[in-house]
Design an enzyme around this catalytic site. Structure first.
Site, PDB file in Angstrom:
ATOM      1  N   HIS A  24      23.487  27.757 -66.386  1.00 30.28           N
ATOM      2  CA  HIS A  24      23.455  25.792 -64.942  1.00 30.28           C
ATOM      3  C   HIS A  24      22.525  26.663 -64.107  1.00 30.28           C
ATOM      4  O   HIS A  24      21.157  26.036 -63.732  1.00 30.28           O
ATOM      5  CB  HIS A  24      25.372  26.078 -64.699  1.00 30.28           C
ATOM      6  CG  HIS A  24      24.754  25.297 -63.623  1.00 30.28           C
ATOM      7  ND1 HIS A  24      24.689  23.622 -63.475  1.00 30.28           N
ATOM      8  CD2 HIS A  24      24.686  24.944 -62.543  1.00 30.28           C
ATOM      9  CE1 HIS A  24      24.328  22.618 -62.220  1.00 30.28           C
ATOM     10  NE2 HIS A  24      24.521  23.675 -61.384  1.00 30.28           N
ATOM     11  N   GLU A  25      22.170  28.253 -63.082  1.00 29.26           N
ATOM     12  CA  GLU A  25      21.783  28.649 -62.285  1.00 29.26           C
ATOM     13  C   GLU A  25      20.365  28.463 -62.869  1.00 29.26           C
ATOM     14  O   GLU A  25      19.107  28.071 -61.921  1.00 29.26           O
ATOM     15  CB  GLU A  25      21.932  29.866 -61.917  1.00 29.26           C
ATOM     16  CG  GLU A  25      24.131  29.742 -60.776  1.00 29.26           C
ATOM     17  CD  GLU A  25      23.466  28.200 -60.080  1.00 29.26           C
ATOM     18  OE1 GLU A  25      22.750  28.347 -58.922  1.00 29.26           O
ATOM     19  OE2 GLU A  25      25.144  28.140 -59.721  1.00 29.26           O
ATOM     20  N   HIS A  40      18.977  25.924 -62.736  1.00 30.37           N
ATOM     21  CA  HIS A  40      17.705  24.751 -61.890  1.00 30.37           C
ATOM     22  C   HIS A  40      16.575  25.604 -61.171  1.00 30.37           C
ATOM     23  O   HIS A  40      15.357  24.586 -61.320  1.00 30.37           O
ATOM     24  CB  HIS A  40      19.214  25.018 -60.927  1.00 30.37           C
ATOM     25  CG  HIS A  40      20.135  24.664 -59.548  1.00 30.37           C
ATOM     26  ND1 HIS A  40      19.764  22.901 -60.223  1.00 30.37           N
ATOM     27  CD2 HIS A  40      21.545  24.885 -60.343  1.00 30.37           C
ATOM     28  CE1 HIS A  40      20.943  22.915 -59.836  1.00 30.37           C
ATOM     29  NE2 HIS A  40      22.304  23.490 -59.914  1.00 30.37           N
ATOM     30  N   GLU A  94      21.958  18.213 -60.312  1.00 31.15           N
ATOM     31  CA  GLU A  94      23.053  19.464 -60.717  1.00 31.15           C
ATOM     32  C   GLU A  94      23.710  18.698 -62.613  1.00 31.15           C
ATOM     33  O   GLU A  94      23.326  19.162 -63.003  1.00 31.15           O
ATOM     34  CB  GLU A  94      24.580  18.231 -60.187  1.00 31.15           C
ATOM     35  CG  GLU A  94      24.348  20.065 -58.363  1.00 31.15           C
ATOM     36  CD  GLU A  94      24.891  20.840 -58.943  1.00 31.15           C
ATOM     37  OE1 GLU A  94      25.035  21.346 -59.628  1.00 31.15           O
ATOM     38  OE2 GLU A  94      24.400  21.675 -57.990  1.00 31.15           O
TER      39      GLU A  94
END
Length: 211
Positions: free
Chosen positions: A92-93, A96, A153
């Site tokens: 997920h990070e 980004h 997100e």
């Protein structure tokens, strides 16, 4: 520009690490690095100067900055619970970073605040520093992540699931991780319209749809 985004991300990361303590748990720190590199390798930017740190803190948090700079706090480990749980957080990070959410928000923030010229921004200017750090998703109290938009997100969740699968992790673990995360912060929830993050229920619904 990508080059400037990466440079600012590296600067911000180094400043944050000066104020944080690396975990003494070398085995878990090595695992964090191993997972991170495994996911970064199959990402759209495998040649970034990826760097992964495990930070000693009770915060149940993680963050990533442009240039491939990622950190996980030890407070998140009990919720991650296993390697695939950690892969959920880190994919997920990393997503980004790949989607350049920091650059998007920085561009918007600079236009909204003072119309600053892109060539003049730097972390040495205290006023600009607050703008840049907030735009990158890091609060003035380093380590406190400021949420990205709901759209960012959701996009990071979706890209993260793809990266998990490509890296050989079971993306279904993402559902279990976010359920544990929701349970851990029970009682601290705010209505979705007051938060830039999607509610836990909506996030899980979207993740199940992506899966």
């Amino acid at each position: 520009p990508l080059g400037q985004e990466i440079a600012l991300g590296k600067q911000a990361y180094n400043q944050i690490l000066k104020n944080e303590k690396d975990s003494d748990d070398r085995k878990t720190a090595a695992l964090v690095k191993q997972i991170g590199l495994r996911i970064a390798k199959i990402s759209a930017m495998p040649k970034l100067d990826w760097e992964f740190h495990l930070i000693e803190s009770k915060q149940q948090n993680a963050f990533a900055l442009p240039g491939g700079k990622v950190a996980v706090y030890t407070g998140l480990l009990p919720i991650a619970m296993n390697e695939a749980g950690l892969a959920t957080v880190m994919s997920h990070e990393i997503a980004h970073v790949i989607a350049r959410h920091g650059a998007q928000r920085m561009s918007r923030q600079l236009l909204l605040t003072a119309g600053l010229m892109a060539t003049s921004i730097n972390l040495d200017n205290s006023r600009q520093k607050k703008i840049i750090m907030a735009a990158l998703g890091v609060g003035i109290l380093y380590g406190l992540k400021l949420p990205f938009s709901r759209t960012n997100e959701a996009e990071a969740d979706q890209i993260g699931l793809i990266y998990m699968a490509r890296a050989g992790y079971d993306p279904n673990e993402a559902v279990r991780f976010w359920r544990r995360f929701a349970d851990a912060k029970e009682g601290q929830k705010v209505p979705e319209f007051l938060s830039t993050h999607p509610t836990d229920k909506r996030r899980l619904a979207l993740i199940n749809r992506y899966l």
